[in-house]
Design an enzyme around this catalytic site. Structure first.
Site, short mmCIF file in Angstrom:
data_model
loop_
_atom_site.label_atom_id
_atom_site.label_comp_id
_atom_site.label_asym_id
_atom_site.label_seq_id
_atom_site.Cartn_x
_atom_site.Cartn_y
_atom_site.Cartn_z
N GLY A 133 0.80 -1.22 0.00
CA GLY A 133 0.00 0.00 0.00
C GLY A 133 0.83 1.27 0.00
N SER A 134 0.37 2.25 0.76
CA SER A 134 0.96 3.59 0.72
C SER A 134 2.39 3.67 1.23
CB SER A 134 0.08 4.56 1.51
OG SER A 134 -1.17 4.72 0.87
N THR A 135 2.88 2.60 1.85
CA THR A 135 4.27 2.62 2.29
C THR A 135 5.23 2.64 1.09
OG1 THR A 135 4.32 0.20 2.44
CG2 THR A 135 3.77 1.42 4.45
N MET A 136 4.72 2.42 -0.13
CA MET A 136 5.56 2.47 -1.33
C MET A 136 5.62 3.86 -1.95
SD MET A 136 6.79 -0.53 -1.50
CE MET A 136 7.60 -0.48 -3.11
N GLY A 147 -5.46 4.90 0.65
CA GLY A 147 -4.33 5.74 0.98
C GLY A 147 -3.67 5.26 2.24
#
Length: 587
Positions: free
Chosen positions: A303-306, A586
């Site tokens: 997810g948004s950690t990328m 998000g």
């Protein structure tokens, strides 16, 4: 002429003839006996010993597993195993009136062992033609002495070693365990079994038919102790991370969780913990699911950690600068029937605000403006889609899809961490490279005196700029719960829908937080993954970030890493707030 008279021998001569023959035979036999017992006595000794000499294996101690400070994680303790020779026991004469015989001996043995006589007799009868049988394995010396004091025919004891794990369930997924034969079954015990196992020795005895030792002959081969293995794990940090992760799983009623701490400079794994866990010292109720080292085996969409890596790829392309601004209006982006949405219409934003607001639309527009393989190349260089290579059994390589021609929606979803999968360790490896000025060093589970040679995958300045942007997520965004008094922290939250049999499950989530500290000169990188929290809180900023804060704070102080916040701000901790929106694509 009478034939009998012609061959007649007088009686006295016949007696002398027979006597002479007997004397001659006696002298021959006596001479041969004298020769064998005096002149060539070694021959008889050898023939006797061939029938009575037994070679016994001298067990070798398995090497210890130690943490980086020399604390034992796995040690071998001496125990005794009781064995029997059923064949010798059944050769005994049986006379119940005199109190002798196999049944009598078995009854005495059952009494001292505290087992049923019938059960024990059935075991002996089933093995009556064998000369070896285990009675009881790996018992304390006082129990072995009590059994041997009964002096049961054919029963003896032999020395073995039993593995003990001082850290118990705290380090079980790293260390693993051995079986009763001292062979590695999981973790380091399995992966490095050949190094840990020692070389057994051999010694010989002369024994009687009952298996009793008459005399020792000597040691033919000395045993060799197995190698000790020194891990990079710091048991102090391991305990801390395990305690906090277990508390979070209980509080949020999560299915499972994992966390990894890496040394940014050396690539050493300082802590790697999982839930649920198991106690390797007591495996009576062991469940296979408890054995999973989820940090290296279980895969999930990050997810948004990328998103920090999407920004890194954009800056590396030369098409964007740190001051670049992206128009995210009207807050959504359509690809046919597929729509990407933000929590709100953020309008024109810069890269730092893209991370703070965790804008999927912003990340997608940036990715679509780059060459179609730019995001893929960035992820690949960070190790996504490839095994980390620490040698653990079952280590997953993750999934980084590659297409000859990318559809715009595939590029867009890749930019905010969907459509690929990673392990907790892989994601920590990526953040470690970002924190290390873009220089990726190999991850290792072994203590390193000098860091191994790595590779520059992100330009140093770009990596520093992205880390600075990530500080905004912790200071003003969804990662406020990751703040640590006295330290600057950089990180990114992630809240991901789980994939089910029919696609994404909209009521099941994975909560993530990935970060580094101290942000001014990162020393540690950490990832927390909590699978399927079932409470009212399920966002990465609510569930995973607080775990990061508590563990990282303890790690920084334990390792004497100096605070990097200005003096006046070192005791300030902003209170975490609930996320005001309900969109989970998000952060």
């Amino acid at each position: 002429m009478n034939i009998e008279n012609s061959v007649h021998i007088p009686g006295k001569w016949r007696f002398r003839f027979v006597y002479g023959i007997a004397l001659l035979l006696f002298l021959v036999a006596g001479g041969r006996l004298f020769y064998l017992t005096v002149v060539d006595k070694a021959f008889l000794q050898n023939q006797g010993e061939i029938r009575a000499v037994r070679t016994e294996v001298i067990p070798a101690t398995r090497g210890m597993i130690l943490d980086r400070r020399g604390e034992p994680l796995a040690v071998s303790t001496p125990t005794w195993t009781i064995i029997a020779n059923p064949k010798a026991l059944w050769k005994l004469s049986s006379d119940p009136l005199l109190g002798i015989g196999p049944e009598v001996e078995i009854a005495r043995l059952a009494s001292v062992m505290g087992v049923g006589r019938t059960w024990l007799q059935e075991r002996f009868e089933a093995n009556k033609n064998r000369s070896f049988m285990y009675l009881r394995r790996q018992i304390p010396p006082h129990e072995a002495d009590a059994i041997m004091a009964a002096n049961v025919v054919g029963v003896s004891k032999t020395k073995e070693y039993k593995r003990f794990y001082p850290a118990g369930e705290v380090a079980s997924h790293v260390v693993g365990f051995t079986n009763i034969d001292d062979k590695g079954q999981e973790g380091i015990e399995l992966a490095y079994d050949k190094a840990l196992v020692g070389q057994p020795g051999r010694r010989s005895y002369v024994k009687d038919l009952s298996g009793n030792i008459i005399r020792g002959i000597g040691v033919e081969e000395t045993e060799r102790v197995g190698e000790n293995i020194e891990l990079s794990i710091d048991l102090r940090l391991q305990y801390l991370a395990y305690r906090e992760l277990k508390a979070a799983v209980t509080e949020h009623r999560a299915t499972s969780a994992s966390a990894v701490i890496l040394d940014v400079k050396t690539g050493e794994i300082l802590a790697m913990v999982n839930q649920p866990s198991y106690n390797p010292n007591d495996r009576s109720q062991l469940d296979y699911e408890q054995l999973r080292n989820r940090a290296v085996i279980d895969l999930f969409e990050p997810g948004s950690t990328m998103k920090p890596f999407t920004i890194s790829a954009a800056l590396m392309s030369g098409q964007y600068s740190t001051e670049a601004r992206i128009n995210t209006a009207p807050g959504y982006l359509r690809f046919g029937r597929f729509t990407i949405r933000d929590a709100a219409n953020y309008g024109v934003i810069d890269f730092e605000k893209l991370l703070i607001k965790s804008s999927n639309v912003g990340a997608s527009k940036v990715a679509l403006s780059l060459p179609q393989d730019a995001i893929w190349n960035m992820d690949y260089e960070l190790g996504i889609g490839s095994p980390v290579g620490i040698g653990f059994p079952g280590e997953a390589s993750g999934v980084l899809p590659s297409h000859p021609k990318w559809h715009p929606s595939e590029i867009a979803t890749l930019s905010y961490g969907y459509g690929l999968s990673v392990s907790t360790l892989q994601l920590a490896q990526a953040y470690m490279a970002l924190a290390n000025g873009g220089y990726r060093v190999p991850v290792t589970i072994f203590k390193q005196d000098v860091a191994a040679e790595g590779k520059q995958v992100i330009p140093h300045k770009i990596a520093k700029d992205v880390v600075k942007m990530m500080e905004g997520v912790v200071q003003r965004g969804s990662g406020k719960a990751a703040q640590i008094p006295g330290y600057r922290v950089a990180g990114k939250t992630g809240t991901v829908h789980k994939v089910g049999a029919k696609g994404y499950e909209y009521d099941q989530y994975i909560a993530l937080f990935a970060g580094v500290a101290p942000a001014s000169n990162p020393r540690l990188a950490m990832v927390v993954m909590i699978n399927d929290p079932k409470g009212r809180e399920y966002y990465g900023g609510e569930v995973a970030a607080p775990v990061f804060s508590r563990v990282m704070e303890g790690a920084l102080t334990t390792l004497n890493i100096y605070p990097d916040l200005p003096e006046g701000l070192r005791e300030v901790r902003l209170q975490p707030k609930k996320a005001p929106y309900q969109v989970v694509q998000g952060g």
